[in-house]
Design an enzyme around this catalytic site. Structure first.
Site, PDB file in Angstrom:
ATOM      1  N   ARG A  73     -12.061  91.492  16.224  1.00 44.92           N
ATOM      2  CA  ARG A  73     -13.355  91.306  16.900  1.00 44.92           C
ATOM      3  C   ARG A  73     -14.352  90.680  15.925  1.00 44.92           C
ATOM      4  NH1 ARG A  73     -15.549  96.819  19.066  1.00 44.92           N
ATOM      5  NH2 ARG A  73     -14.027  96.570  20.726  1.00 44.92           N
ATOM      6  N   ARG A 142     -22.766  98.022  14.898  1.00 41.19           N
ATOM      7  CA  ARG A 142     -21.901  97.037  15.559  1.00 41.19           C
ATOM      8  C   ARG A 142     -22.646  95.732  15.851  1.00 41.19           C
ATOM      9  NH1 ARG A 142     -17.431  99.396  17.994  1.00 41.19           N
ATOM     10  NH2 ARG A 142     -16.728 101.154  16.734  1.00 41.19           N
ATOM     11  N   LYS A 206     -19.965 105.109  15.672  1.00 36.15           N
ATOM     12  CA  LYS A 206     -20.468 103.758  15.889  1.00 36.15           C
ATOM     13  C   LYS A 206     -21.961 103.785  16.225  1.00 36.15           C
ATOM     14  CE  LYS A 206     -17.561 103.260  19.379  1.00 36.15           C
ATOM     15  NZ  LYS A 206     -16.855 102.816  20.599  1.00 36.15           N
ATOM     16  N   LYS A 208     -25.069 101.190  17.964  1.00 36.47           N
ATOM     17  CA  LYS A 208     -25.250  99.920  18.662  1.00 36.47           C
ATOM     18  C   LYS A 208     -26.724  99.583  18.865  1.00 36.47           C
ATOM     19  CE  LYS A 208     -20.858 100.257  21.023  1.00 36.47           C
ATOM     20  NZ  LYS A 208     -20.146 100.345  22.311  1.00 36.47           N
ATOM     21  N   CYS A 429     -13.715  95.976  31.693  1.00 32.80           N
ATOM     22  CA  CYS A 429     -13.266  96.096  30.298  1.00 32.80           C
ATOM     23  C   CYS A 429     -11.814  95.628  30.183  1.00 32.80           C
ATOM     24  CB  CYS A 429     -13.379  97.542  29.840  1.00 32.80           C
ATOM     25  SG  CYS A 429     -12.139  98.587  30.612  1.00 32.80           S
ATOM     26  N   CYS A 435      -5.360  98.216  25.411  1.00 36.22           N
ATOM     27  CA  CYS A 435      -6.219  99.346  25.024  1.00 36.22           C
ATOM     28  C   CYS A 435      -5.430 100.651  25.069  1.00 36.22           C
ATOM     29  CB  CYS A 435      -7.433  99.436  25.943  1.00 36.22           C
ATOM     30  SG  CYS A 435      -8.440 100.868  25.501  1.00 36.22           S
ATOM     31  N   CYS A 474     -11.176 103.680  31.824  1.00 34.68           N
ATOM     32  CA  CYS A 474     -11.298 105.092  31.431  1.00 34.68           C
ATOM     33  C   CYS A 474     -12.794 105.385  31.303  1.00 34.68           C
ATOM     34  CB  CYS A 474     -10.549 105.350  30.113  1.00 34.68           C
ATOM     35  SG  CYS A 474     -11.484 104.974  28.625  1.00 34.68           S
ATOM     36  N   CYS A 478     -16.705 100.953  28.382  1.00 34.66           N
ATOM     37  CA  CYS A 478     -16.816  99.641  27.721  1.00 34.66           C
ATOM     38  C   CYS A 478     -17.334  98.548  28.661  1.00 34.66           C
ATOM     39  CB  CYS A 478     -15.478  99.235  27.125  1.00 34.66           C
ATOM     40  SG  CYS A 478     -14.842 100.460  25.968  1.00 34.66           S
TER      41      CYS A 478
HETATM   42 FE1  SRM Z   1     -15.438  99.914  23.834  1.00 35.90          FE
HETATM   43  C1  SRM Z   1     -13.249 101.969  22.332  1.00 35.90           C
HETATM   44  C2  SRM Z   1     -13.093  97.565  24.089  1.00 35.90           C
HETATM   45  C3  SRM Z   1     -17.839  97.702  24.630  1.00 35.90           C
HETATM   46  C4  SRM Z   1     -17.612 102.502  24.483  1.00 35.90           C
HETATM   47  N1  SRM Z   1     -13.509  99.793  23.240  1.00 35.90           N
HETATM   48  C5  SRM Z   1     -12.791 100.748  22.608  1.00 35.90           C
HETATM   49  C6  SRM Z   1     -11.418 100.230  22.158  1.00 35.90           C
HETATM   50  C7  SRM Z   1     -11.562  99.685  20.778  1.00 35.90           C
HETATM   51  C8  SRM Z   1     -10.255 101.214  22.281  1.00 35.90           C
HETATM   52  C9  SRM Z   1      -9.921 102.009  21.030  1.00 35.90           C
HETATM   53  O1  SRM Z   1     -10.769 102.757  20.509  1.00 35.90           O
HETATM   54  O2  SRM Z   1      -8.790 101.889  20.579  1.00 35.90           O
HETATM   55  C10 SRM Z   1     -11.257  99.107  23.204  1.00 35.90           C
HETATM   56  C11 SRM Z   1     -10.350  97.967  22.792  1.00 35.90           C
HETATM   57  C12 SRM Z   1      -9.653  97.388  23.989  1.00 35.90           C
HETATM   58  C13 SRM Z   1      -8.916  96.150  23.691  1.00 35.90           C
HETATM   59  O3  SRM Z   1      -7.693  96.142  23.844  1.00 35.90           O
HETATM   60  O4  SRM Z   1      -9.530  95.160  23.324  1.00 35.90           O
HETATM   61  C14 SRM Z   1     -12.694  98.775  23.526  1.00 35.90           C
HETATM   62  N2  SRM Z   1     -15.465  97.972  24.144  1.00 35.90           N
HETATM   63  C15 SRM Z   1     -14.372  97.185  24.306  1.00 35.90           C
HETATM   64  C16 SRM Z   1     -14.750  95.808  24.800  1.00 35.90           C
HETATM   65  C17 SRM Z   1     -13.879  94.705  24.245  1.00 35.90           C
HETATM   66  C18 SRM Z   1     -14.728  95.807  26.334  1.00 35.90           C
HETATM   67  C19 SRM Z   1     -14.724  94.438  26.973  1.00 35.90           C
HETATM   68  O5  SRM Z   1     -13.811  94.217  27.778  1.00 35.90           O
HETATM   69  O6  SRM Z   1     -15.606  93.646  26.722  1.00 35.90           O
HETATM   70  C20 SRM Z   1     -16.225  95.770  24.343  1.00 35.90           C
HETATM   71  C21 SRM Z   1     -16.374  95.259  22.949  1.00 35.90           C
HETATM   72  C22 SRM Z   1     -17.789  95.281  22.503  1.00 35.90           C
HETATM   73  C23 SRM Z   1     -18.050  94.575  21.197  1.00 35.90           C
HETATM   74  O7  SRM Z   1     -17.944  93.366  21.175  1.00 35.90           O
HETATM   75  O8  SRM Z   1     -18.410  95.248  20.228  1.00 35.90           O
HETATM   76  C24 SRM Z   1     -16.569  97.254  24.360  1.00 35.90           C
HETATM   77  N3  SRM Z   1     -17.400 100.077  24.351  1.00 35.90           N
HETATM   78  C25 SRM Z   1     -18.173  99.039  24.782  1.00 35.90           C
HETATM   79  C26 SRM Z   1     -19.346  99.529  25.447  1.00 35.90           C
HETATM   80  C27 SRM Z   1     -20.413  98.690  26.132  1.00 35.90           C
HETATM   81  C28 SRM Z   1     -21.563  98.374  25.243  1.00 35.90           C
HETATM   82  O9  SRM Z   1     -21.572  98.678  24.056  1.00 35.90           O
HETATM   83  O10 SRM Z   1     -22.515  97.807  25.775  1.00 35.90           O
HETATM   84  C29 SRM Z   1     -19.260 100.916  25.420  1.00 35.90           C
HETATM   85  C30 SRM Z   1     -20.250 101.892  26.106  1.00 35.90           C
HETATM   86  C31 SRM Z   1     -21.524 102.028  25.378  1.00 35.90           C
HETATM   87  C32 SRM Z   1     -21.422 103.086  24.342  1.00 35.90           C
HETATM   88  O11 SRM Z   1     -21.011 102.773  23.227  1.00 35.90           O
HETATM   89  O12 SRM Z   1     -21.709 104.242  24.664  1.00 35.90           O
HETATM   90  C33 SRM Z   1     -18.039 101.243  24.714  1.00 35.90           C
HETATM   91  N4  SRM Z   1     -15.442 101.910  23.404  1.00 35.90           N
HETATM   92  C34 SRM Z   1     -16.394 102.809  23.807  1.00 35.90           C
HETATM   93  C35 SRM Z   1     -15.969 104.127  23.437  1.00 35.90           C
HETATM   94  C36 SRM Z   1     -16.735 105.443  23.681  1.00 35.90           C
HETATM   95  C37 SRM Z   1     -17.662 105.755  22.553  1.00 35.90           C
HETATM   96  C38 SRM Z   1     -18.239 107.134  22.652  1.00 35.90           C
HETATM   97  O13 SRM Z   1     -19.458 107.277  22.522  1.00 35.90           O
HETATM   98  O14 SRM Z   1     -17.470 108.084  22.837  1.00 35.90           O
HETATM   99  C39 SRM Z   1     -14.694 104.002  22.842  1.00 35.90           C
HETATM  100  C40 SRM Z   1     -13.801 105.118  22.286  1.00 35.90           C
HETATM  101  C41 SRM Z   1     -14.246 105.599  20.949  1.00 35.90           C
HETATM  102  O15 SRM Z   1     -15.097 105.029  20.286  1.00 35.90           O
HETATM  103  O16 SRM Z   1     -13.719 106.640  20.566  1.00 35.90           O
HETATM  104  C42 SRM Z   1     -14.394 102.596  22.838  1.00 35.90           C
HETATM  105 FE1  SF4 Z   2     -10.212 100.906  26.910  1.00 37.29          FE
HETATM  106 FE2  SF4 Z   2     -11.543 102.722  28.258  1.00 37.29          FE
HETATM  107 FE3  SF4 Z   2     -12.841 100.929  26.840  1.00 37.29          FE
HETATM  108 FE4  SF4 Z   2     -11.660 100.179  29.023  1.00 37.29          FE
HETATM  109  S1  SF4 Z   2     -13.354 101.659  28.917  1.00 37.29           S
HETATM  110  S2  SF4 Z   2     -11.518  99.127  27.050  1.00 37.29           S
HETATM  111  S3  SF4 Z   2      -9.896 101.478  29.057  1.00 37.29           S
HETATM  112  S4  SF4 Z   2     -11.539 102.462  26.003  1.00 37.29           S
END
Ligand code: SRM
Ligand code: SF4
Length: 557
Positions: A73, A142, A206, A208, A429, A435, A474, A478
């Site tokens: 990323r 981030r 993390k 943001k 997402c 993922c 899930c 994201c």
């Molecule tokens: Fe996310 C984890 C993809 C935006 C909340 N996110 C992941 C992981 C890395 C899975 C992992 O931990 O192994 C996913 C990778 C999937 C893959 O195969 O690529 C993943 N997140 C994404 C992306 C690529 C979704 C997309 O389709 O665009 C976004 C990448 C953002 C970036 O460029 O940095 C992405 N993730 C978000 C957002 C939206 C936002 O930030 O506006 C959220 C919700 C906002 C927030 O942070 O509360 C988000 N991602 C999470 C979480 C839950 C965090 C938490 O507070 O518990 C996880 C899981 C974790 O961190 O444990 C996670």
């Molecule tokens: Fe993976 Fe859940 Fe984030 Fe979708 S919302 S990319 S399934 S961690």
């Protein structure tokens, strides 16, 4: 250090400033994977070890190890890329990843499927075009998002500059990335990489930051740990309202976890004071965030445990001045501007529809080839939106025809114009197959589900209704489903929770309506809801406001 701390907390402190044994792990040719502790450290350098979940069963039957590869990323504050950078990414995607560029919901680009042996060469290409992946993942700050639409304000460049400066200010000081991936000489004097912000244990989780420019809340500012709302008075940027504690994830069956929108705590004048205040919000989270329970470690929980006032007081103590009262602003929309628009400098930009941010060539439309041909003109920049769409920007008036011809040649204009209103304002997402946390499909499924929803809307004479629709595989959020009008949250393969009642501007979370629905149930529910909406809506009421009013029986917040 206490044994009670999660492995990651120990790895951060003991990992030699994020080096660990990454070099050795990469060299180990017996496996496509890294050592466990190194997989954790790799996140701080912008990489996740993954495996192709579609192929797990087949490989297990053959007694083969999982098909490991890496998601990389980029750090791209404000989501901007030059033509040269786009070409470089396109080439890597063709050679060393899945041939797809994935625009994320935080305005950056991910490449999937990069094999361990290709990591270093990939970073070297990034470096040649002045890109890096530092802190794109991990317990640090981030990618900083910023409203990307140049038309939005003549002050856009100035505000965009903030995204870049914040990203640099909060970038880890360790030279590990440069040593491991770019062959920089090993640092001898460790004092040179001392990090007063992250010290040796980085952040509890993390962090943001997003900046938005009213009246368009296109970046979902309240979903960030720290949201900055640009306040413009008499055509001047005077400062930012600070909103803290946004976060959209929760865990099924764990009532102590929840989605939360950021709370506004006041206004800070532009310039040094803004940077100081941002920095100290981060240090308070660093010092007070939960380091034992990662499920409670995000800023939103720190704030709810401390209380907003106490948290704010602590920040004020560190910055040495008080937050002023929040200044007035208003959000009227939350969307990208599609098609050609002219920016404040007189240049043109074209926002194209990229379904779920997947830049690739399909039978329907060759977006990847089109954007490559445009990049090769060298006459444009590219911007990613926070809703996974792409903008071809900074097109000089005299070059507009050439770029438009390419867009026509590859049918990008028709593709964009023909996308329905609901599809244009949707996102999903990644989820399967990469993922590891996905419970259900998301980006591979939403397009076909939307086709069926479009038919229901047409049947109910609602085809032009702009309903913000989002899906995640899930509850991690994201795709920011919790701030949509129709939010699908995957609960198992083929099953989704249906959430309703979010508003258009992003001030309100949606609510759980029905759990664990399959496709037929989803469509039946929506058909009934659309028919009722058509009959019972108050004039100009949005679908989100209607469902909120009628299903959850509360006046608008
Ligand atoms: Fe996310 C984890 C993809 C935006 C909340 N996110 C992941 C992981 C890395 C899975 C992992 O931990 O192994 C996913 C990778 C999937 C893959 O195969 O690529 C993943 N997140 C994404 C992306 C690529 C979704 C997309 O389709 O665009 C976004 C990448 C953002 C970036 O460029 O940095 C992405 N993730 C978000 C957002 C939206 C936002 O930030 O506006 C959220 C919700 C906002 C927030 O942070 O509360 C988000 N991602 C999470 C979480 C839950 C965090 C938490 O507070 O518990 C996880 C899981 C974790 O961190 O444990 C996670
Ligand atoms: Fe993976 Fe859940 Fe984030 Fe979708 S919302 S990319 S399934 S961690």
């Amino acid at each position: 250090m206490s044994e009670k701390l999660p492995l990651l907390e120990r790895v951060k402190v003991e990992g030699d400033a994020l080096r660990g044994t990454i070099v050795e792990s990469i060299k180990d040719e017996l496996t496509g994977a890294m050592r466990e502790e190194d997989t954790l450290l790799m996140k701080f350098h912008g990489m996740y070890q993954q495996d192709d979940r579609d192929r797990r069963e087949e490989r297990a039957k053959k007694k083969l190890e999982r098909l490991y590869s890496f998601m990389i990323r980029l750090r791209m504050p404000g989501g901007i890329l030059t033509s040269g950078q786009w070409i470089a990414l396109n080439d890597i995607a063709g050679k060393d990843s899945t041939n797809e560029l994935k625009i994320t919901t935080r305005q950056t680009i991910q490449l999937h499927g990069v094999l361990k042996s290709r990591l270093k060469p990939t970073h070297q290409v990034f470096n040649r075009v002045h890109l890096d992946t530092i802190a794109a993942c991990g317990d640090d700050n981030r990618n900083v998002t910023c409203s990307p639409n140049p038309v939005q304000s003549p002050l856009h460049d100035e505000i965009f500059g903030y995204a870049s400066k914040i990203s640099n200010m909060l970038k880890p000081k360790t030279r590990a990335y440069y040593e491991i991936f770019l062959d920089e000489e090993k640092i001898v004097d460790k004092k040179l990489e001392e990090d007063p912000l992250y010290r040796d244990s980085y952040l509890p989780r993390k962090f943001k930051i997003g900046i938005c420019i009213p009246p368009n809340n296109d970046i979902d500012v309240f979903g960030n740990d720290l949201g900055l709302i640009a306040i413009i008075e008499n055509n001047k940027l005077v400062g930012f309202n600070f909103a803290i504690g946004g976060g959209l994830a929760f865990t099924f069956g764990n009532p102590d976890t929840y989605a939360r929108l950021a709370t506004e705590i006041g206004f800070v004048p532009a310039g040094e004071k803004t940077f100081k205040a941002i920095y100290e919000v981060v240090t308070v989270q660093r010092d007070y965030g939960d380091r034992v329970d990662r499920k409670q470690a995000r800023l939103k929980y720190t704030i709810d445990k401390m209380g907003v006032d106490k948290f704010k007081e602590e920040v004020e103590k560190r910055i040495g001045f008080k937050f002023e009262e929040s200044r007035p602003y208003v959000f009227t929309k939350r969307e990208d501007y599609y098609g050609w628009q002219q920016d404040a400098k007189g240049n043109w930009f074209y926002t194209l529809f990229v379904e779920n941010g997947r830049v690739m060539d399909t039978e329907q439309v060759a977006i990847k080839s089109a954007l490559l041909k445009i990049a090769k003109t060298g006459k444009v920049n590219f911007r990613c939106t926070v809703n996974q769409k792409a903008i071809v920007s900074d097109v000089k008036p005299e070059d507009k025809k050439e770029i438009n011809d390419i867009l026509e040649e590859f049918k990008i204009i028709a593709h964009t114009e023909n996308a329905s209103v609901i599809r244009k304002n949707s996102m999903a997402c990644v989820a399967l197959s990469t993922c590891p946390l996905a419970l259900a499909e998301s980006q591979r499924y939403l397009p076909s589900l939307l086709t069926k929803i479009e038919a229901l809307l047409a049947k109910n004479d609602l085809a032009n209704e702009n309903i913000i629709t989002r899906m995640t595989g899930c509850p991690n959020g994201c795709g920011r489903s919790s701030v949509s009008e129709i939010g699908f949250i995957g609960s198992a393969l083929g099953k989704y929770n249906l959430n309703l009642g979010g508003d258009h501007e992003g001030y309100r979370l949606n609510r759980l309506y029905k759990e664990h629905l399959d496709e037929t149930q989803i469509l039946n529910e929506l058909d009934t809801l659309f028919a009722d909406f058509k009959q019972q809506r108050i004039q100009n009421e949005s679908f989100g406001d209607y469902t909120f009013r009628t299903l959850f029986n509360k006046p608008k917040d």
